[in-house]
Motif scaffolding. Sequence first.
Motif, mmCIF file in Angstrom:
data_model
loop_
_atom_site.group_PDB
_atom_site.id
_atom_site.type_symbol
_atom_site.label_atom_id
_atom_site.label_comp_id
_atom_site.label_asym_id
_atom_site.label_seq_id
_atom_site.Cartn_x
_atom_site.Cartn_y
_atom_site.Cartn_z
ATOM 1 N N GLN A 263 -58.815 -77.872 -8.882
ATOM 2 C CA GLN A 263 -59.698 -77.519 -9.970
ATOM 3 C C GLN A 263 -59.315 -78.256 -11.244
ATOM 4 O OE1 GLN A 263 -62.171 -75.778 -9.208
ATOM 5 N NE2 GLN A 263 -61.604 -74.601 -7.392
ATOM 6 N N ALA B 39 -60.443 -72.867 1.952
ATOM 7 C CA ALA B 39 -61.098 -73.183 0.684
ATOM 8 C C ALA B 39 -60.167 -73.249 -0.505
ATOM 9 C CB ALA B 39 -62.191 -72.151 0.397
ATOM 10 N N LEU B 40 -58.960 -72.655 -0.400
ATOM 11 C CA LEU B 40 -58.093 -72.596 -1.559
ATOM 12 C C LEU B 40 -56.996 -73.649 -1.478
ATOM 13 C CD1 LEU B 40 -57.636 -68.740 -1.956
ATOM 14 C CD2 LEU B 40 -59.263 -70.253 -3.093
ATOM 15 N N THR C 119 -66.291 -71.275 -8.498
ATOM 16 C CA THR C 119 -66.496 -72.512 -7.736
ATOM 17 C C THR C 119 -66.561 -72.326 -6.226
ATOM 18 O OG1 THR C 119 -64.096 -72.909 -7.785
ATOM 19 C CG2 THR C 119 -65.415 -73.950 -9.515
ATOM 20 N N ASP C 120 -66.397 -71.095 -5.738
ATOM 21 C CA ASP C 120 -66.336 -70.880 -4.293
ATOM 22 C C ASP C 120 -67.356 -69.815 -3.888
ATOM 23 O OD1 ASP C 120 -65.716 -70.402 -1.641
ATOM 24 O OD2 ASP C 120 -63.548 -70.525 -1.948
ATOM 25 N N ARG D 285 -61.685 -69.992 -9.500
ATOM 26 C CA ARG D 285 -61.908 -69.986 -8.052
ATOM 27 C C ARG D 285 -63.161 -69.207 -7.687
ATOM 28 N NH1 ARG D 285 -55.740 -69.591 -5.489
ATOM 29 N NH2 ARG D 285 -55.340 -71.818 -5.715
ATOM 30 N N LEU E 233 -66.311 -67.511 -1.007
ATOM 31 C CA LEU E 233 -65.413 -66.449 -1.464
ATOM 32 C C LEU E 233 -66.216 -65.324 -2.101
ATOM 33 C CD1 LEU E 233 -62.518 -65.390 -2.147
ATOM 34 C CD2 LEU E 233 -62.693 -66.691 -4.278
#
Length: 472
Positions: free
Chosen positions: A20, A12-13, A435-436, A432, A439
């Motif tokens: 972003q 995801a990162l 938006t995740d 992060r 996470l």
Amino acid sequence: MQKLAFGLLLTALGSVASAQDSTHLDWLNANYEQTAQTARSLWEFAEVGYQETRSSELLQDQLAAAGFTVESGVADIPTAFVATYGDGGPVLAILGEFDALPGITQDSVPTRSLIEEKAAGHACGHNLFGAGSAAAAIAVKEWLVSTGTPGTIRFYGTPAEEGGSGKVYMVRAGLFDDVDFALHWHPSDRNSAAARTTLANRSAKFRFRGVSAHAAGAPERGRSALDGVESMNYMVNMMREHVPQQTRIHYVITAGGNAPNVVPDYAEVFYYLRHPHARTVRSLWERLEAAARGAAEGTGTEMEMEIIHGNHPVLVNETLQKMMDATLRDIGGIEYNEEEQRFAETIYQSFDDPSLNLGSQDEIQPYSVSLGYGSTDVGDVSIAVPTVGASIAGYVPGTAGHSWQAVAAAGTSVGFQGAHLAAKALSSAAVRIYTDKALRDAARAEFEERRGGDLEYEALLGDRTPALNYRK
């Protein structure tokens, strides 16, 4: 849990720049001078715990001007405040400290140079902490507006970290009850997002009262309060042989009399006791109190104790720490210009066996899980809400905290660069988290597992009111 978190990071990162919107970084770069000026102003103020009136007002004014709604004087602390922008969730908190340390002064030069008219200095770099965190909060607000992302960003103005436990009162007052995640950082001599826990601690002032008399003409009529303090210290120093290995006990005599020929009728000693586990701190504290009572009885004096502060250890969240580590590596470290390099080279010569080499401020240290031997009231926040932090090179590599070298760097662009990097890291980590969802879910699951579902929070400082005069 660790495998799940690491897998999320791999899938995801991406890089901050490509994955972003970079509004937050653009704002920070455009407003570096504001961050630096704020850090310098806080450095000049150098106000100690619960007396940070100008420092708190400066940060409040800055956040209000950026569109935040500011609530001041929270948790019965005049210098504590919460600044909020947005509504709805996720709710993210960025912590900001701004208290200085008493008894250490230094000009912003790389050789020893006291400022005689100042009684305190930012030897722990909280001027950088406050300035960098405020900048990060505003940058996140700009990103929320630019992207239309739902959520709330809050800045918590947290006074008196140095022995005052300001955050503990704020947690106890319920100010974090609706927060989803908290972010913080601290100046250091290196850049790291290691999963580092801390020691639980408690402190108190033990005050002994006796009977004054002429020390030569009528010593039999006196009962020395200083004898009470020294007897307590003797017993506690013997106790050190019989405590768990990771225990730390330290004290200073804050009052002991004024003239040798007068038996002192008042004396005070200020104690800290630390251990990785809060339950052990509580157990050892009973023995500390017993030593104080025994000292009073044996010297014919009276003793009273005032708990000053108490902190739980930081509850590590590796899901979030690995995300912060990845974020720092995306951003990179700090590169000194020629003037900063000369400053660093000069100050480096004053170190005795430094643990890092010059140039390492440009690096991110390896990720690890470890125990740190300091204490922080961030620990109580981390029990209330999933919390993530970073250490950023606001000092010259090899600098010890609470030193004149730390004060010197914190008042220069060496420190200001650290605050700027911290603001980038905190704001990027916040993006992060916003938006995740995967996470967020993994971090929350780890938090619940590590904390335990049956935890009943109890502040180590008990139910006392804020110790607003502990530095006076």
